[in-house]
Design a protein around this motif. Structure first.
Motif, short mmCIF file in Angstrom:
data_model
loop_
_atom_site.label_atom_id
_atom_site.label_comp_id
_atom_site.label_asym_id
_atom_site.label_seq_id
_atom_site.Cartn_x
_atom_site.Cartn_y
_atom_site.Cartn_z
N ASN A 143 8.32 40.03 7.46
CA ASN A 143 8.47 39.77 6.20
C ASN A 143 9.66 39.38 5.73
OD1 ASN A 143 9.11 42.37 6.18
ND2 ASN A 143 7.39 42.67 4.25
N ALA A 144 10.76 39.69 6.38
CA ALA A 144 12.22 39.37 6.21
C ALA A 144 12.77 38.14 6.95
CB ALA A 144 13.24 40.42 6.23
N ILE A 145 11.71 37.54 7.79
CA ILE A 145 12.32 36.58 8.80
C ILE A 145 12.51 35.14 8.08
CG2 ILE A 145 11.56 34.91 10.37
CD1 ILE A 145 12.37 37.30 11.73
N PRO A 146 11.77 34.96 6.90
CA PRO A 146 12.21 33.89 5.98
C PRO A 146 13.53 33.74 5.80
CG PRO A 146 9.94 34.54 5.53
CD PRO A 146 10.42 35.33 6.41
N TRP A 147 14.05 35.04 5.43
CA TRP A 147 15.57 35.17 4.84
C TRP A 147 16.36 34.29 5.76
CZ3 TRP A 147 19.65 37.05 7.29
CH2 TRP A 147 20.91 37.22 6.57
N VAL A 148 16.18 34.39 7.35
CA VAL A 148 17.02 33.85 8.06
C VAL A 148 17.13 32.29 7.90
CG1 VAL A 148 17.54 33.65 10.62
CG2 VAL A 148 16.49 35.92 9.88
N TRP A 149 15.99 31.95 7.69
CA TRP A 149 15.85 30.21 7.71
C TRP A 149 15.80 29.54 6.53
CZ3 TRP A 149 16.97 29.69 12.54
CH2 TRP A 149 16.56 30.56 13.57
N ARG A 150 15.78 30.27 5.34
CA ARG A 150 15.97 29.58 4.20
C ARG A 150 17.01 28.68 3.73
NH1 ARG A 150 15.71 35.13 0.61
NH2 ARG A 150 17.76 35.27 0.18
N TYR A 151 16.98 27.86 2.65
CA TYR A 151 18.06 26.80 2.34
C TYR A 151 19.04 27.82 1.49
CZ TYR A 151 20.75 23.28 0.17
OH TYR A 151 21.87 22.62 -0.43
N ARG A 152 20.44 27.71 2.10
CA ARG A 152 21.44 28.19 1.20
C ARG A 152 22.58 27.13 1.41
NH1 ARG A 152 20.24 31.55 5.32
NH2 ARG A 152 19.65 33.31 3.81
N ARG A 153 23.73 27.34 0.49
CA ARG A 153 24.81 26.30 0.83
C ARG A 153 25.81 27.06 1.89
NH1 ARG A 153 26.44 23.35 -3.96
NH2 ARG A 153 24.17 22.96 -5.09
N GLN A 154 27.02 27.48 1.55
CA GLN A 154 27.72 28.04 2.62
C GLN A 154 27.88 29.42 2.77
OE1 GLN A 154 28.97 26.15 -0.07
NE2 GLN A 154 29.98 24.30 0.46
N TRP A 155 27.16 30.25 1.95
CA TRP A 155 27.14 31.76 2.04
C TRP A 155 25.83 32.20 2.13
CZ3 TRP A 155 25.33 35.95 0.11
CH2 TRP A 155 26.12 37.25 0.35
N PRO A 156 25.50 33.21 3.11
CA PRO A 156 26.68 33.74 4.05
C PRO A 156 26.67 32.84 5.33
CG PRO A 156 24.52 34.85 4.20
CD PRO A 156 24.46 33.80 3.10
N PRO A 157 27.74 32.94 5.81
CA PRO A 157 27.99 32.13 7.24
C PRO A 157 27.17 32.30 8.40
CG PRO A 157 29.82 33.72 6.78
CD PRO A 157 28.97 33.79 5.77
N ASP A 158 26.69 31.59 9.12
CA ASP A 158 25.89 31.47 10.23
C ASP A 158 25.90 32.74 10.97
OD1 ASP A 158 24.62 29.31 9.25
OD2 ASP A 158 25.42 27.82 10.79
N PHE A 159 27.48 32.97 11.43
CA PHE A 159 27.54 34.10 12.39
C PHE A 159 27.14 35.55 11.79
CE2 PHE A 159 31.66 34.51 10.01
CZ PHE A 159 31.74 35.72 10.03
N VAL A 160 27.40 35.78 10.41
CA VAL A 160 26.85 36.85 9.53
C VAL A 160 25.34 36.86 9.96
CG1 VAL A 160 26.79 38.09 7.46
CG2 VAL A 160 29.03 36.79 8.24
N ILE A 161 24.78 35.85 9.38
CA ILE A 161 23.23 35.85 9.40
C ILE A 161 22.59 36.26 10.83
CG2 ILE A 161 21.23 34.40 9.56
CD1 ILE A 161 22.80 32.60 7.14
N ASP A 162 23.58 35.75 11.86
CA ASP A 162 23.09 35.98 13.11
C ASP A 162 23.26 37.58 13.59
OD1 ASP A 162 22.40 33.29 13.84
OD2 ASP A 162 24.29 32.87 14.87
N GLN A 163 24.40 38.12 13.22
CA GLN A 163 24.59 39.54 13.40
C GLN A 163 23.70 40.32 12.52
OE1 GLN A 163 28.34 40.19 11.86
NE2 GLN A 163 29.61 39.52 13.64
N ILE A 164 23.18 40.06 11.60
CA ILE A 164 22.29 40.74 10.70
C ILE A 164 20.86 40.73 11.41
CG2 ILE A 164 20.75 40.67 8.62
CD1 ILE A 164 23.56 39.94 7.08
N LYS A 165 20.42 39.56 11.85
CA LYS A 165 19.23 39.40 12.57
C LYS A 165 18.95 40.24 13.86
CE LYS A 165 16.07 36.09 14.40
NZ LYS A 165 15.68 34.79 15.04
N GLN A 166 20.41 40.08 14.39
CA GLN A 166 20.25 40.90 15.76
C GLN A 166 20.38 42.35 15.77
OE1 GLN A 166 23.67 39.30 17.88
NE2 GLN A 166 22.85 37.34 18.11
N TYR A 167 20.86 42.97 14.52
CA TYR A 167 20.96 44.44 14.23
C TYR A 167 19.52 44.96 13.98
CZ TYR A 167 22.16 48.85 12.67
OH TYR A 167 21.98 50.38 12.41
N GLY A 168 18.71 44.15 13.05
CA GLY A 168 17.44 44.62 12.77
C GLY A 168 17.62 45.50 11.54
#
Length: 581
Positions: A143-168
């Protein structure tokens, strides 16, 4: 299951200090992630038999309570079965891990530490530190997966989003506050993700965060009618949402107060609607059970008055000439370095090591960072951390008594012991003293402890930290701004001796004390302990009695000062009194 997990854990720091803010009241929270349990999001993801941990749990989403999950037992090995009745609830669709059962089992396994419950955390009786025992799911919640893909401006950067998703995420033992009889609901915690997000802030975002926290402390919480309705987590959530939705160029120093009032407006809107959407799971209303139509009016009025009063009035209230922050801003530059030193001392000992390969990896990383840095302060921080890691690394190599020849002993130990001396004024010398005690060179140990005792003067700053005004003034008398941090810590600061679990350097008489966990002993206490043990081996009864008395007085003094790990010192005293018999 619980017992094995306690001994296989990862330490994570959280709270304001871990995020990089040192404001009045800032804290450093500790989370122990128990690693001997697999938490999966789907039964199809269960590991092959040979790769499984003691226990496997599957997350069961509760759609009525977004932000929480239940943990259903999938499989457990034999050693975990005896805890079934205490930590699992039996239902028609399986066994679910009980929040209260889990916490009670942790307290039972740590009965010697006299833990008390504080929300999802446990507090050690002789410490002011809250620790949260939790599990980690390496799968990002569905139920947090939509956070990964939702529309945003420049923040947070993509690499931070990837790290967060990979950590769980982490899973902590606390249920919703608005219901009292659901013992199997665990909260999904994004503490690691939030720390990564804060670390990705630019300077203006960080200043805005600080202003929000000061507003809570100096304005909102001074009103007894609304005190404790808001918490800094809600403010941080508002900043996350605003940062995501506006252009990152908005967060520039000239627009600091614009950013602050954007966050304040968002908070006012949430209070008026009694709905604070979790940043990762917006369906989770974090105000439930806390801010309601019955209590939100006064809070909304106070927040709105900040907005109406404008910047000048806001600054006068926030930085009154009579509050500590104003005094901090007026601090003379020649003493400001001390505040920076004290911030470092508060957080410098948050290390965890499990094996020698981990020590060497971190040592290599620190050395690489030191060589690439231009800041003199950061370079000194690297040197101190390197020395501290050497103190740990030397304890996880084979015991010195298993090495027969002196040149082999020096080859295996001498380099780390030499580097470890540089961590502070005395602790490294005590590891050296312990080394010589373990190999039976008691006279050398006595000489080294003599030196340590001569350095443990009353005006030294202790790194198991006390940041009182008295300590500040004592430190100021011993150091000056032309010294480097590395020089100051080695002249004016005293560290404790941290013996790791199964440490190869701890005296044989104390080995049982590190069988299951680490032990932290003030340097002055350990010095007198080693002296007592040396005189015991020399059969020098007179000096042994004097050393025992000195040890007793040292422990008594630590007790009077409110030392946070006094139970370890009392244990050392008890062992020595037993040895005397």
């Amino acid at each position: 299951m619980i017992y094995n997990a306690i001994n296989d854990k990862t330490l994570i720091s959280s709270g304001s200090l871990a995020e990089g803010l040192d404001l009045p009241g800032s804290d450093l929270d500790i989370m122990y992630v128990l690693t001997n349990v697999d938490v999966i999001d789907n039964i199809r993801n269960i590991k092959p038999p040979k790769q499984r941990c003691t226990c496997t749990l599957v997350m069961v989403t509760d759609h009525n309570h977004p932000g929480f999950t239940r943990l259903r037992l999938v499989e457990t090995l034999n050693e975990g079965i005896r805890f079934f009745g205490d930590v699992f609830e039996r239902t028609t669709d399986g066994f679910y891990l009980s929040v209260n059962g889990f916490i009670n089992e942790i307290k039972k396994m740590n009965s010697h530490n006299q833990l008390s419950t504080h929300g999802p955390c446990l507090t050690f009786k002789d410490q002011n530190t809250d620790v949260a025992f939790c599990y980690r799911s390496k799968c990002f919640p569905l139920n947090a997966i939509p956070w990964v893909w939702r529309y945003r401006r420049q923040w947070p950067p993509d690499f931070v989003i990837d790290q967060i998703k990979q950590y769980g995420c982490l899973i902590v033992p606390v249920g919703p506050k608005y219901i009292s009889d659901f013992d199997s609901l665990w909260r999904l915690s994004f503490s690691v993700a939030e720390k990564q997000l804060v670390h990705s802030f630019n300077f203006t975002q960080l200043l805005c965060y600080g202003l929000l926290k000061l507003t809570l402390k100096r304005i909102v919480n001074t009103n007894n009618d609304i005190k404790d309705l808001l918490c800094s987590y809600f403010l941080k959530t508002a900043l996350f949402w605003v940062s995501e939705e506006v252009d990152i160029d908005t967060f520039q120093i000239p627009k600091l107060f614009t950013c602050f009032f954007l966050c304040l407006n968002r908070l006012i809107s949430w209070v008026n609607n009694c709905y604070c959407p979790n940043y990762f799971i917006p369906q989770h209303n974090m105000f439930l059970g806390k801010i309601t139509p019955d209590n939100n009016k006064t809070l909304s009025h106070v927040l709105s008055s900040i907005q109406v009063g404008g910047i000048d009035r806001f600054m006068r209230i926030l930085f009154s000439p009579y509050n500590a922050m104003y005094l901090l801003l007026r601090t003379k530059s020649e003493t400001s370095f001390i505040k920076l030193d004290f911030l470092f001392y508060r957080i410098h000992s948050q290390f965890e090591t499990k094996d020698i390969s981990q020590c060497y990896k971190v040592l290599t990383l620190i050395e690489s960072l030191r060589k690439s840095e231009s800041s003199a302060f950061i370079i000194d921080v690297c040197k101190i951390y390197y020395a501290l890691l050497c103190q740990y690394a030397v304890q996880v190599i084979p015991p010195p008594i298993t090495i027969n020849k002196m040149h082999n002993i020096h080859k295996s130990y001498h380099r780390h012991l030499q580097d470890g001396i540089k961590a502070d004024a005395v602790s490294g010398w005590l590891y050296y003293a312990s080394f010589y005690y373990v190999i039976g060179q008691y006279n050398v140990t006595l000489k080294l402890t003599d030196y340590v005792i001569s350095r443990c003067l009353p005006d030294m700053v202790h790194l198991v930290f006390d940041d009182s005004e008295e300590r500040f003034n004592s430190y100021r008398q011993n150091v000056h701004s032309t010294m480097t941090l590395f020089e100051r810590i080695n002249i004016a600061a005293v560290g404790s001796v941290d013996y790791l679990k199964h440490s190869s350097l701890i005296p044989g008489e104390l080995r049982l004390e590190v069988k299951h966990s680490d032990i932290c002993i003030p340097s002055i206490v350990m010095s007198h302990c080693l002296r007592f043990l040396c005189y015991h081996h020399h059969d020098n009864i007179c000096n042994r009695q004097q050393a025992l008395r000195d040890l007793y007085l040292a422990v008594e003094k630590e007790l009077d000062k409110g030392y946070k790990r006094i139970s370890d010192s009392l244990t050392i005293l008890g062992v020595c009194m037993y040895v005397r018999k």
